[in-house]
Design a protein around this motif. Sequence first.
Motif, PDB file in Angstrom:
ATOM      1  N   MET A 778      22.683  60.358  35.305  1.00  0.00           N
ATOM      2  CA  MET A 778      22.423  59.019  35.808  1.00  0.00           C
ATOM      3  C   MET A 778      23.724  58.215  35.912  1.00  0.00           C
ATOM      4  O   MET A 778      23.981  57.552  36.915  1.00  0.00           O
ATOM      5  CB  MET A 778      21.441  58.342  34.846  1.00  0.00           C
ATOM      6  N   LEU A 779      24.538  58.274  34.842  1.00  0.00           N
ATOM      7  CA  LEU A 779      25.758  57.466  34.823  1.00  0.00           C
ATOM      8  C   LEU A 779      26.758  57.918  35.878  1.00  0.00           C
ATOM      9  O   LEU A 779      27.560  57.121  36.354  1.00  0.00           O
ATOM     10  CB  LEU A 779      26.416  57.538  33.439  1.00  0.00           C
ATOM     11  N   CYS A 780      26.692  59.210  36.237  1.00  0.00           N
ATOM     12  CA  CYS A 780      27.696  59.728  37.167  1.00  0.00           C
ATOM     13  C   CYS A 780      27.110  60.019  38.537  1.00  0.00           C
ATOM     14  O   CYS A 780      27.817  60.467  39.429  1.00  0.00           O
ATOM     15  CB  CYS A 780      28.322  61.000  36.605  1.00  0.00           C
ATOM     16  N   ARG A 781      25.832  59.781  38.683  1.00  0.00           N
ATOM     17  CA  ARG A 781      25.145  60.053  39.943  1.00  0.00           C
ATOM     18  C   ARG A 781      25.361  61.488  40.423  1.00  0.00           C
ATOM     19  O   ARG A 781      25.894  61.717  41.499  1.00  0.00           O
ATOM     20  CB  ARG A 781      25.590  59.055  41.009  1.00  0.00           C
ATOM     21  N   VAL A 782      24.982  62.399  39.559  1.00  0.00           N
ATOM     22  CA  VAL A 782      25.014  63.816  39.921  1.00  0.00           C
ATOM     23  C   VAL A 782      23.601  64.338  39.712  1.00  0.00           C
ATOM     24  O   VAL A 782      23.025  64.163  38.636  1.00  0.00           O
ATOM     25  CB  VAL A 782      25.993  64.600  39.015  1.00  0.00           C
ATOM     26  N   LYS A 783      23.037  64.968  40.755  1.00  0.00           N
ATOM     27  CA  LYS A 783      21.632  65.381  40.673  1.00  0.00           C
ATOM     28  C   LYS A 783      21.416  66.483  39.651  1.00  0.00           C
ATOM     29  O   LYS A 783      20.522  66.417  38.830  1.00  0.00           O
ATOM     30  CB  LYS A 783      21.155  65.865  42.050  1.00  0.00           C
ATOM     31  N   GLN A 784      22.250  67.531  39.745  1.00  0.00           N
ATOM     32  CA  GLN A 784      22.012  68.698  38.909  1.00  0.00           C
ATOM     33  C   GLN A 784      23.276  69.024  38.127  1.00  0.00           C
ATOM     34  O   GLN A 784      24.337  69.251  38.710  1.00  0.00           O
ATOM     35  CB  GLN A 784      21.621  69.880  39.815  1.00  0.00           C
ATOM     36  N   ILE A 785      23.164  69.026  36.809  1.00  0.00           N
ATOM     37  CA  ILE A 785      24.321  69.419  36.005  1.00  0.00           C
ATOM     38  C   ILE A 785      23.962  70.659  35.201  1.00  0.00           C
ATOM     39  O   ILE A 785      22.929  70.687  34.539  1.00  0.00           O
ATOM     40  CB  ILE A 785      24.749  68.293  35.041  1.00  0.00           C
ATOM     41  N   ASP A 786      24.799  71.693  35.305  1.00  0.00           N
ATOM     42  CA  ASP A 786      24.551  72.906  34.527  1.00  0.00           C
ATOM     43  C   ASP A 786      25.592  73.032  33.442  1.00  0.00           C
ATOM     44  O   ASP A 786      26.773  72.759  33.665  1.00  0.00           O
ATOM     45  CB  ASP A 786      24.626  74.133  35.441  1.00  0.00           C
ATOM     46  N   ILE A 787      25.110  73.466  32.290  1.00  0.00           N
ATOM     47  CA  ILE A 787      26.050  73.706  31.200  1.00  0.00           C
ATOM     48  C   ILE A 787      26.148  75.212  31.007  1.00  0.00           C
ATOM     49  O   ILE A 787      25.145  75.890  30.753  1.00  0.00           O
ATOM     50  CB  ILE A 787      25.588  73.017  29.918  1.00  0.00           C
ATOM     51  N   LEU A 788      27.337  75.728  31.171  1.00  0.00           N
ATOM     52  CA  LEU A 788      27.523  77.176  31.136  1.00  0.00           C
ATOM     53  C   LEU A 788      28.701  77.511  30.229  1.00  0.00           C
ATOM     54  O   LEU A 788      29.546  76.660  29.952  1.00  0.00           O
ATOM     55  CB  LEU A 788      27.820  77.677  32.562  1.00  0.00           C
ATOM     56  N   PRO A 789      28.753  78.770  29.784  1.00  0.00           N
ATOM     57  CA  PRO A 789      29.912  79.171  28.971  1.00  0.00           C
ATOM     58  C   PRO A 789      31.181  79.235  29.836  1.00  0.00           C
ATOM     59  O   PRO A 789      31.100  79.387  31.049  1.00  0.00           O
ATOM     60  CB  PRO A 789      29.530  80.571  28.469  1.00  0.00           C
ATOM     61  N   THR A 790      32.312  79.115  29.170  1.00  0.00           N
ATOM     62  CA  THR A 790      33.579  79.063  29.923  1.00  0.00           C
ATOM     63  C   THR A 790      33.854  80.355  30.669  1.00  0.00           C
ATOM     64  O   THR A 790      34.627  80.361  31.627  1.00  0.00           O
ATOM     65  CB  THR A 790      34.778  78.771  28.995  1.00  0.00           C
ATOM     66  N   ALA A 791      33.246  81.432  30.201  1.00  0.00           N
ATOM     67  CA  ALA A 791      33.484  82.704  30.867  1.00  0.00           C
ATOM     68  C   ALA A 791      32.890  82.737  32.276  1.00  0.00           C
ATOM     69  O   ALA A 791      33.300  83.529  33.117  1.00  0.00           O
ATOM     70  CB  ALA A 791      32.901  83.841  30.033  1.00  0.00           C
ATOM     71  N   THR A 792      31.941  81.857  32.527  1.00  0.00           N
ATOM     72  CA  THR A 792      31.317  81.802  33.842  1.00  0.00           C
ATOM     73  C   THR A 792      32.359  81.486  34.902  1.00  0.00           C
ATOM     74  O   THR A 792      33.229  80.635  34.668  1.00  0.00           O
ATOM     75  CB  THR A 792      30.262  80.672  33.880  1.00  0.00           C
TER      76      THR A 792
END
Length: 885
Positions: A778-792
């Motif tokens: 909401m604060l950054c106006r991004v619809k979809q945020i994924d959290i992934l490991p750094t290896a991705t």
Amino acid sequence: MKRNRDLAKGYTPEVLEEKWYADWLDKGLFNAQVDKSKPAFSIVIPPPNVTGSLHMGHAFNNTFQDIMCRTRRMQGYSVLWLPGTDHAGIATQNVVEKSLAAQGTNRHELGREAFVEKVWEWKKLYGERIITQMKKLGNSCDWQRERFTLDEGLSRAVRKVFVELYKKDLIYRGKYIINWCSRCHTALSDIEVDYDDKPGKFYYVRYPFEDGTGEIVVATTRPETILGDVAIAVHPRSEQFSTLVGVRVRVPLTDRIIPIIEDNMVDPEFGTGCVKITPAHDPNDFLVGQRHNLPQLQVIDGEGFMNEAAGKYKGMSILEAREEASKDLESQGLLVKVEEMTHSVGHCYRCGTTVEPYLSEQWFVRAKPLAERGVKAVRDGKIHWIPEQWEKTYFQWMENIRDWCISRQLWWGHRIPAWTCADCGHITVSETDPAACEKCGSQNIAQDEDVLDTWFSSALWPFSTMGWPDKTPELDYFYPTSLMVTGFDIIFFWVARMIMTGLEFMDAEPFKDVYIHSLIRDEHGQKMSKSKGNVIDPLDMIEKYGADALRMALAALSTQGRDILLSPGKIETYRFFMNKLWNAARFALMNLDDAPVENVNLFDLSLQDKWILSRVQDTVEQETAQIDAYDVGSAARMLYDFVWGDLCDWYLEMAKPALKGDEGEDRKRATQAVLDEVFKTILPLLHPFIPFVTEELWEAFGYSEETPSIMNAFWPVVKYRFNVYDDMKDLQEAVRILRNLRAEAHVAPQQWVNSAVIRVDKPETVATLQDSLSIVSMLCRVKQIDILPTATPRPGESLSSVFASGEISLSVGDILDIAAEAIRLKQELVTIEKTVAASRARLDKPDFVSRAPQEVVDKERGRVDEGLSQIARLRENLESLGVKL
RNA sequence: GGGCGGAUAGUUCAGCGGCAGAACACCUGCCUUACACGCAGGGGGUCACAGGUUCGAACCCUGUUUCGCCCACCA
């Protein structure tokens, strides 16, 4: 709980300030109670001059005191803030004399009684004005106890003190050289004279030997005083002159013959190495005259004109006589030369007229014994100076104190309670008007015409205002007072003298702490003055920005050891702050229900909820400590930062989805509860600084149902804290980076970006961000945020930035400017490489690793590790953009 | 002559031993339903100079320069 969900959009101080001040007075909330079940806190106000009007210095001084009083009241003290005004002898008499002059008359035409009557009229007219102005500021003074230095009670105290000091031989009368203002027509004490370097002339004058065998040349800046010369002095060990001791010389411009004498006061290096002695017109010469038993020949009168003894110069002003004497000396061949020189000239601190040393009969306080006690009290820790350095100034003055000339040839003031007998000459000093001479019983006695220095009565202010010499419950409970707040310019005039009289007559220090604040100047560092036209009138500022804004500005700008440079623009900044607070409250109120929020489950609290609650606790703790240390500047700045930064910029923004109901009913209720708790705590913390708006909001939130006035609210105490600061830092950093990436990519603020990827490994960070995804989104106006490991692998067509815990990428599709992104990443790389290199250099030094505390070393190692992984990621990114390194 | 403060971003000032901060001003965007008295982002610093102490100094010590204040002296 009735909430006012209908606050006006803009905050308007005028109405609410008037309303609440009247309400506080109505409810008697400022009235002090002698209540032995509570600790006492007391301040006596530095009484402003009765004819004066409120200036920024007062506003600052009073704001400081009010902050202390309001805080202590909430902390459960029984508070007395005792207000009043000073009759300000010379200043007031001058003002009234000026108005008489404008009417074409003067005090002598009126006569003493009628004149004093006139001054009282002024007092009634203008004394009220400054009190009204203090009320506009919001001062929580106990107005029922308002005092005036010429009140009957205070006058009784003055008389008692005078008589007692006289009986103890600490007051005496005698003929001495004093500072004389010929315009105010009165004696002044040493500290009432301001010195200024002025260009002047140094006249070298021949004094021919009586027998005509030679001459001695003497230098003087004041040839007109030659007429009063009674000797020439030389230094006893002067090779050049000592043989002349005993020789008699002719005083130029007269036919008098005077001796050459020797005295240690002569500096053989200065001038011609010898000095003319004029005991009646120079303080040093006066002392020489006493030592050598010389006559005191007065040639200048109290009006500043030459008298009969001046012969042909009689009737001339000092300057005319100087000019004339110089001409005569020259024509008689007695003037060797005239040199230009600068020397310091004394001026009356009230009217600026050049002060003359003048021989006259005056009353003095023998200050040394009183000062010794005053020094001891501070040395023994009975009185603390804040900042401490002022203690030194105080000691220096007290240890070299000179007797205090207390008689003034004025009509406005406390008349000296001494009656001289015309028959036997005895002086009767008495608390009550005597009918007859105490020695011979003659009724032919007359009271001394003079009045006392206005500072004589101010010196008694801490106890005379509480009913002394009677034994009163107030004195018993509120004396010694807790705190004295004043500017350094009156340390000698007032603070030191209160200490002396307090110790002497109450046998206890008048206050435990003295807070010395800085001076208010204009934005260019100039002293504010009417003649310069740079005065910022507090009342104008109150009218324009409100009293709360002015108070907050003064508090926040206050620092120790530096003058305060004030401008309307700075006050405006705090006016904006009031509006910010107002709107934050409005927002909260729009989202709160009347029903109190109860039974909130701790599990429903989000990270930001726990964070803001903990920050509130920090604020409570810090402010309490800052106020105890009288550091209102830090406290005000901290409150400003908390409200604007933590509360408004972060928490309120983050609370929006929950308040809208997007996160479910339980989260909504929890957030409401947090909002309620935050405001209920922060309003009392703000109240001492900005009393009006906080009272208005206290009522708007419905808290007044429990505690009718915020003035009676309990001072918050630290209750709990959550260990969430690291998590919150991760969250804030993620938000900041995403916003920054948006700006870098020139994404329009209102446009939603489709996706972003946050790549992190640390499980705590993963968990934190996972929990707060909707907020970040909401604060950054991004619809979809994924959290992934750094290896991705890094997503394509995205901007990215590394941070402490990993990397964040914002997918921007084909608008990605690869060249610009490469430059940006390279810069980032350079910065990080620099910090890593710096940390490594430090760690490479064996001394650092072995001597620095473990945590510092660990921190440094952490920086290197973090930096290295960031560098690796940046390189990867650059390569994926096709940039060769 | 004695004493006391100050020198940090363009400006006003915080910080007073462990990666230089704020507010105004400036630059880019925004009237995003608390606030345009607002929001987001950004640029900008040999922390007056020279030595020293310390693993490490804007910060402590010693000088220097400079601005200001107070006291004393000024024949």
